[in-house]
Design a protein around this motif. Sequence first.
Motif, PDB file in Angstrom:
ATOM      1  N   ARG A 324      73.244  14.100  47.753  1.00 20.52           N
ATOM      2  CA  ARG A 324      74.562  13.791  48.312  1.00 20.52           C
ATOM      3  C   ARG A 324      75.598  13.602  47.206  1.00 20.52           C
ATOM      4  O   ARG A 324      76.737  14.038  47.315  1.00 20.52           O
ATOM      5  CB  ARG A 324      74.481  12.498  49.130  1.00 20.52           C
ATOM      6  CG  ARG A 324      74.278  12.682  50.618  1.00 20.52           C
ATOM      7  CD  ARG A 324      74.405  11.324  51.245  1.00 20.52           C
ATOM      8  NE  ARG A 324      74.169  11.358  52.683  1.00 20.52           N
ATOM      9  CZ  ARG A 324      73.860  10.288  53.380  1.00 20.52           C
ATOM     10  NH1 ARG A 324      73.701   9.123  52.772  1.00 20.52           N
ATOM     11  NH2 ARG A 324      73.677  10.366  54.687  1.00 20.52           N
ATOM     12  N   ALA A 325      75.190  12.905  46.140  1.00 18.99           N
ATOM     13  CA  ALA A 325      76.126  12.612  45.053  1.00 18.99           C
ATOM     14  C   ALA A 325      76.647  13.891  44.409  1.00 18.99           C
ATOM     15  O   ALA A 325      77.832  13.993  44.086  1.00 18.99           O
ATOM     16  CB  ALA A 325      75.457  11.724  44.016  1.00 18.99           C
ATOM     17  N   MET A 326      75.776  14.876  44.212  1.00 23.32           N
ATOM     18  CA  MET A 326      76.237  16.119  43.609  1.00 23.32           C
ATOM     19  C   MET A 326      77.107  16.904  44.582  1.00 23.32           C
ATOM     20  O   MET A 326      78.102  17.528  44.175  1.00 23.32           O
ATOM     21  CB  MET A 326      75.063  16.965  43.118  1.00 23.32           C
ATOM     22  CG  MET A 326      75.502  18.236  42.409  1.00 23.32           C
ATOM     23  SD  MET A 326      74.179  19.147  41.563  1.00 23.32           S
ATOM     24  CE  MET A 326      74.149  18.296  39.981  1.00 23.32           C
ATOM     25  N   LEU A 327      76.780  16.882  45.861  1.00 26.00           N
ATOM     26  CA  LEU A 327      77.626  17.536  46.851  1.00 26.00           C
ATOM     27  C   LEU A 327      79.023  16.924  46.858  1.00 26.00           C
ATOM     28  O   LEU A 327      80.030  17.637  46.915  1.00 26.00           O
ATOM     29  CB  LEU A 327      77.004  17.420  48.244  1.00 26.00           C
ATOM     30  CG  LEU A 327      75.781  18.296  48.523  1.00 26.00           C
ATOM     31  CD1 LEU A 327      75.129  17.877  49.833  1.00 26.00           C
ATOM     32  CD2 LEU A 327      76.158  19.769  48.578  1.00 26.00           C
ATOM     33  N   ASP A 328      79.096  15.595  46.807  1.00 23.89           N
ATOM     34  CA  ASP A 328      80.400  14.938  46.759  1.00 23.89           C
ATOM     35  C   ASP A 328      81.184  15.385  45.533  1.00 23.89           C
ATOM     36  O   ASP A 328      82.388  15.639  45.604  1.00 23.89           O
ATOM     37  CB  ASP A 328      80.222  13.413  46.727  1.00 23.89           C
ATOM     38  CG  ASP A 328      79.717  12.846  48.039  1.00 23.89           C
ATOM     39  OD1 ASP A 328      79.852  13.529  49.074  1.00 23.89           O
ATOM     40  OD2 ASP A 328      79.188  11.716  48.034  1.00 23.89           O
ATOM     41  N   ALA A 329      80.496  15.479  44.394  1.00 21.91           N
ATOM     42  CA  ALA A 329      81.166  15.904  43.167  1.00 21.91           C
ATOM     43  C   ALA A 329      81.648  17.346  43.273  1.00 21.91           C
ATOM     44  O   ALA A 329      82.746  17.681  42.823  1.00 21.91           O
ATOM     45  CB  ALA A 329      80.229  15.740  41.980  1.00 21.91           C
ATOM     46  N   CYS A 330      80.839  18.214  43.872  1.00 24.07           N
ATOM     47  CA  CYS A 330      81.246  19.613  44.050  1.00 24.07           C
ATOM     48  C   CYS A 330      82.466  19.715  44.954  1.00 24.07           C
ATOM     49  O   CYS A 330      83.358  20.541  44.721  1.00 24.07           O
ATOM     50  CB  CYS A 330      80.084  20.429  44.615  1.00 24.07           C
ATOM     51  SG  CYS A 330      78.730  20.696  43.455  1.00 24.07           S
TER      52      CYS A 330
END
Length: 799
Positions: A324-330
């Motif tokens: 989730r954290a990487m998706l938010d960053a993307c």
Amino acid sequence: MIRTSFNDNWQVRPKANPFAELSGHSVPYREVTLPHDAMIEQTRVPSEEGAGAYFPGGVYEYRKTFFVPEEHRGRRIAVEFEGVYRDAAVFVNGDYAGQRPYGYSLFRVDADRFLRFGQDNEIRVEARAHQDSRWYTGAGIYRDTWLLVGGPVRIAPDGVRVTTPDIDADRAVAEVATTVVNDSTEIRTADLVTEIRDAAGTVVATGTSKVTVLPGESATARRRLYVREPALWSPDSPALYTCEVTLAGLDSERVVFGVRSLRLDPDHGLRLNGESVKLRGACVHHDNGVLGAATHARAEERRVRILKEAGFNAIRMSHHPMSRAMLDACDRLGMLVVDETFDMWTSAKSPFDYSLSFPEWWERDIEAMVAKDFNHPSVIMYSIGNEIPETGTPSGAAWGRRLAEKVRALDGTRYVTNAINNMLAVMDELARFRRQAAEGAGINTLMADAGDMMNAVAVSDAVTERTAESYGVLDVAGMNYSDSRYALDREKFPDRIILGTETFPTRIDRLWALVRQHSTVIGDFTWTGWDYLGEAGIGRPQYGSTPAHVAPYPYLLAGCGDIDITGHRRPASYYREIVFGLRTRPCLAVQRPERHGETFVGSPWAWSDTIASWTWPGHEGAPVTVEVYADADEIELLLDGRSLGRQPVDRFRVAFETTYEPGELLAVAYRDGAETGRDLLRSATGPASLRAEADRSVITATGGDLAYIGLTLTDSGGTPYTSADRPVRVEVSGAGVLLGFGSADPATEERFDATERRTYDGRALAVIRPTGPGKIRLLATAPDCAPAEIVIDVREQHA
């Protein structure tokens, strides 16, 4: 439901044998804060698998005591795990509450039926990892955990889904689907208020409707709202909106989404908001280098930011669902995403991998991935697998259809691909293919390396016939190491749209030319954008006659990333940026002179053994090879203003043979006789100094934030001292703790949880986790260097 972080106050230990404990043998717990990787703390063993970086497997158990107030009685309480590796089993107050075999799926356990209200409660989680993957996985509760509390009538977790099916310059339709659950014994009717806000917080659309939910059931309420003059999400302009849904007096939920459209056809390729886009892609694994598999929000954001600065506009998460954290960053930074489900279906690749659980769990794991991804505008495509051997069989094609249709039933707004390795799809015919090819001319040249072999097999009739249905069930034909099919399929399958889902980094110049040439080829994903733990040494420089695939202990890293595990860009990264047409300056790199004259036999994943340095003490007067990368006609190389000659550029590079002399090495690029850019390397001189530099001077106390501190050996002018490596010791005090400390050394027995590490090419990296507001002080010391000190300000996070 009210969502509260559940990361604090956990304990962990290797799982104890209860019978051994009865006899007095006790294994102590120790305190940890999640996310946590239990494997990275283990001692590596030469007899273990190089695929897993020689880390041993194990079984770990976590426990946490938490108080549940009496007023929570009658409410619904769940614990959410974003990722536990692997074969997680969850127990609440000693009772089995749930499990999840797959190590990358978000899952929840309903805890309220096991809880003691007004008292302390215990949750215990077991996790197992052993010979179950082809890369370093980590082990334990390596992603965030959450406590969810809601009433009997509530919005379901992941129950708000936003789509934008109709967009033009004047307005965009935002269709909001909200799932409401009623666990009470009565029919319930409530007002559902939906608001959409722009990035400034201004309400741009709102609506109210009623929803009636029968007892013991759920209902989905849909509302069409209209956003005037919408700001479109794209990599160049990642505009985001917030949708907040309130179930009057009962519950509320907030999600972030973007307004953007996707189109796909063989003439225009992939279109985002009506404009054709080519995917400049990076495959990445999930580990965070010196942190192991622990997934902290700041670590994920930092990776995405550095990858984007290096010229990538897309990430393929390999080979598992993204955090989730990487998706938010993307979403925030503007990075397109191909999210992937599995590395195996029914056919095992490792002795104890997920194939043992796939037939029973695959649907639930796909559901978890889609639910997690649905509102993220960065996600444009789902991959249903990677290098699945079954794809060359009728049964495998049927499985592919089953998975693809499951994804489409859950989310019809994105495309479906599968990263197929054509050679693996016909492995049972490979021996016959070799015999037939050996009868032709040039077989030794044809099979010079793994890449040539895979491409030769890829264009065979066997591949064309046996993969036709597996490709046919997809929207986009994902191909690993099969660029030989790009032109062939334009003729044989003119409507087939292709994505290079995995390609060799050493061939990006030719590959990118093919992507630009063919409208049916929508992008290229290199293996890999970021280096990773495990698959030890597949991209290492090798010399001699025949390369070996996996390197022996103590190799730790794959060695094939454009960016190393500390976030430092290697020469290959600048070469790629030049090939993409994003960099006009040339780039200087120097082959390590100690191997000069030896025959390089690295794999197709292996870049030349170069670094951006002109500091080679002990090699004065010795021959050295200088590489220059540029989009130019010719390069002139100068040493202290003295020309070493001009050479024409071929495939964006040129190599100069010279002798090493300290000084200033300058490369000047020319096109049509005019200078287009220059790059300079300067020899470090005098004593080495230790410098500490933080990525940010202020961080937040919560939300997964971290401080990254680069430690570099330099001369007095700031030139890196790549040849003066030495041990560096760090001490952290104040409002933080040392979370990881290491370098990009590909082969070392040093640990990432130690307070002393040796630099590699003059660099090391310390990562600090804040423990609360205040000041963090890091003091670094090294032999023959003055101490380096840095202070980080930790502040409360404000909404």
